[in-house]
Design an enzyme around this catalytic site. Structure first.
Site, PDB file in Angstrom:
ATOM      1  N   LYS A 112       0.828  -1.215   0.000  1.00 11.36           N
ATOM      2  CA  LYS A 112       0.000   0.000   0.000  1.00 11.36           C
ATOM      3  C   LYS A 112       0.866   1.271   0.000  1.00 11.36           C
ATOM      4  CE  LYS A 112      -4.125  -2.078   0.685  1.00 11.36           C
ATOM      5  NZ  LYS A 112      -3.766  -3.500   0.578  1.00 11.36           N
TER       6      LYS A 112
HETATM    7  C1  LIG Z   1      -4.322  -4.601  -0.032  1.00 10.49           C
HETATM    8  C2  LIG Z   1      -3.527  -5.838  -0.119  1.00 10.49           C
HETATM    9  C3  LIG Z   1      -3.755  -6.801  -1.118  1.00 10.49           C
HETATM   10  C4  LIG Z   1      -4.872  -6.677  -2.137  1.00 10.49           C
HETATM   11  O1  LIG Z   1      -4.670  -5.645  -3.072  1.00 10.49           O
HETATM   12  P1  LIG Z   1      -5.903  -5.079  -3.932  1.00 10.49           P
HETATM   13  O2  LIG Z   1      -5.374  -3.919  -4.673  1.00 10.49           O
HETATM   14  O3  LIG Z   1      -6.940  -4.682  -2.909  1.00 10.49           O
HETATM   15  O4  LIG Z   1      -6.385  -6.173  -4.802  1.00 10.49           O
HETATM   16  C5  LIG Z   1      -2.928  -7.925  -1.155  1.00 10.49           C
HETATM   17  N1  LIG Z   1      -1.948  -8.101  -0.238  1.00 10.49           N
HETATM   18  C6  LIG Z   1      -1.703  -7.208   0.732  1.00 10.49           C
HETATM   19  C7  LIG Z   1      -0.634  -7.482   1.722  1.00 10.49           C
HETATM   20  C8  LIG Z   1      -2.472  -6.038   0.830  1.00 10.49           C
HETATM   21  O5  LIG Z   1      -2.224  -5.153   1.817  1.00 10.49           O
END
Ligand SMILES: *Cc1c(COP(=O)(O)O)cnc(C)c1O
Length: 498
Positions: A112
């Site tokens: 993120k």
């Molecule tokens: C948010 C997240 C995801 C999923 O990503 P999206 O963009 O919501 O599909 C996968 N792995 C981790 C560790 C995340 O924080």
């Protein structure tokens, strides 16, 4: 220029789309025309840094930002005091046809950060460009990773306040510690006595409360979102697909123009959608492999064309993928129907009213051309972490492990041995207990502190504990407020001194 997926006629600039977060008709902003990159243009990026590559790619996507503005945003977001690796998102080859793209070198150890370090910079710049003097209030409901990454990104950014709600018992111990120790003059962190859905519904209700919005507006506040529905979160993610490809070409393993597949641990469909955009923009991509856990609504959709959110919700070892409504799928449907907003709006209305919808065979044909989907359970996830550790001495977190195994399943099911890049979305240290369980074959003894587990994982693997996690031990707790879901609006008013 950006348009709503649901048909609102007015177009907006990228800066306006980023301030608004979402279109007024409830749709998501999508680009009218995607920029295209020729191979010769990409060759020019081969020996450039991540930041330089971002400047060129984002320069074409966010064309209303000047070169100097973007440069400033990118330098602030991906600086060496934020990311602990000079490559920002390094590609780590595992064998001739498999490489892992590590997206977790930012301050909160989850992918993120790749977007949430840049979004605040883009938003603050957009406000300056638009002479908007309102203070922006970012409301976040988080199941763990987004909340901390948003707090870290927005900390002490001018003209912006951020209020994060997390479910009191719905996040991991490390995730909670990361949030309650958050520093900054403009941040608030509040535990909600309920689950993630309660927190999320509470935030949605505040967004839809016209009376409250008017009151905020009288006090010169405007609400916005740091969720992946914001275009300013999606655009930065397109960059690392290009960058990973360039890095693999640079090693000599991949030839220019040779296709690669990407395997993506998927929740809200933001990350994998960025890969689809990269492909549409000219990156040689074969299949986008959509990997899920037991919350396998996307697997079923990609196989059958029917999106059905009416199903049991499971808490899994990969909690950031525990999601039944993948918001960004709406953008994909817009593009796959050549922008048929009436169709898209119809499906989204149906989803809201009945919990499901079904797309046409024409749309399905395009999905099959671009995507493969499968899911694995927690036991298979642990087995994957253990096997990869034994064979490659590489430590996967549970989310990345899901993508690894689904990519392997794809290879054996299809016989397609196109080189594949696995997107690694979290540091294994964020999920100590699960990873230790997988590697040692035993559940860690109960009652051990998170810090003891961090130390144990580091000792066992020889990997270094990320700085942001190691430092948590010495941080003070600043945020101890909690509230009932029905009092969330009141809490927002209190934080803003309304
Ligand atoms: C948010 C997240 C995801 C999923 O990503 P999206 O963009 O919501 O599909 C996968 N792995 C981790 C560790 C995340 O924080």
């Amino acid at each position: 220029m950006y348009f709503s997926t649901r048909g609102a006629k007015n177009s907006v600039s990228s800066a306006q789309a980023i301030i608004a977060g979402m279109a007024t008709d409830g749709g998501l902003f999508v680009p009218k025309d995607l920029p295209k990159f020729e191979l010769t243009e990409l060759k020019g990026l081969l020996n450039k840094s991540y930041q330089k590559r971002a400047q060129v790619i984002l320069g074409r996507l966010l064309a209303d930002y000047s070169e100097a503005e973007l440069h400033q945003c990118i330098e602030a977001a991906y600086s060496s005091n934020k990311f602990d690796h000079s490559a920002v998102a390094p590609l780590v080859e595992q064998d001739e046809t498999t490489a892992v793209l590590e997206l977790w070198h930012g301050p909160t150890s989850a992918f993120k950060d790749m977007a949430l370090q840049l979004l605040p910079q883009l938003l603050a710049t957009a406000l300056r460009k638009s002479d908007d003097t309102d203070e922006i209030v970012i409301l976040v409901a988080t199941s763990g990773d987004t909340g901390k990454a948003a707090l870290e990104g927005f900390q002490d950014v001018d003209q912006i306040k951020i209020i994060t709600f997390y479910p009191e018992h719905g996040v991991s111990a490390i995730q909670k510690l990361q949030m309650v120790t958050q520093e900054g003059q403009n941040v608030a962190v509040i535990a909600v006595k309920g689950n993630f859905d309660d927190a999320q519904s509470g935030v949605k209700e505040i967004f839809q409360d016209k009376g409250f919005q008017a009151e905020l507006s009288r006090k010169a506040f405007q609400l916005s979102s740091a969720n992946s529905i914001n275009w300013g979160r999606l655009a930065p993610q397109i960059v690392y697909y290009f960058s990973a490809y360039l890095d693999w070409v640079k090693t000599g393993r991949i030839g220019w123009g040779q296709k690669v597949n990407f395997a993506v641990p998927t929740g809200n469909f933001g990350d994998i959608l960025a890969g689809y955009y990269a492909k549409e923009m000219g990156l040689p991509v074969g299949k986008l492999i959509c990997a899920s856990n037991a919350n396998n609504v996307l697997t079923d959709f990609i196989h059958e064309g029917r999106y059905d959110a009416k199903r049991p919700f499971y808490q899994t070892a990969s909690p950031s993928m525990d999601i039944l409504i993948s918001s960004n799928l709406e953008r994909l449907l817009y593009h796959l129907t050549q922008g048929d907003t009436a169709l898209v709006k119809g499906w989204m209305d149906e989803l809201k009213e009945t919990g499901s919808y079904e797309v046409s065979s024409a749309v399905m044909a395009k999905i099959e051309q671009n995507f493969y989907a499968a899911w694995i359970n927690d036991e298979q996830t642990r087995a994957t972490i253990q096997a990869v550790y034994q064979q490659h001495h590489y430590v996967l977190d549970p989310h990345t492990a899901v993508a690894w195994q689904v990519a392997a399943d794809y290879r054996s099911a299809s016989g397609d041995d196109t080189p594949c890049i696995i997107l690694s979305t979290a540091s294994p240290f964020k999920f100590n207990a699960s990873v230790l369980h997988a590697i040692t074959g035993q559940l860690p003894a109960t009652g051990q502190s998170e810090f003891a587990l961090l130390g144990e994982l580091a000792r066992l693997t020889g990997w270094k504990i990320p700085k942001g996690l190691a430092e948590l031990k010495d941080k003070s707790v600043y945020h101890e407020q909690s509230c009932l879901p029905k009092n969330m609006k009141q809490k927002v008013a209190q934080v803003l001194n309304l």
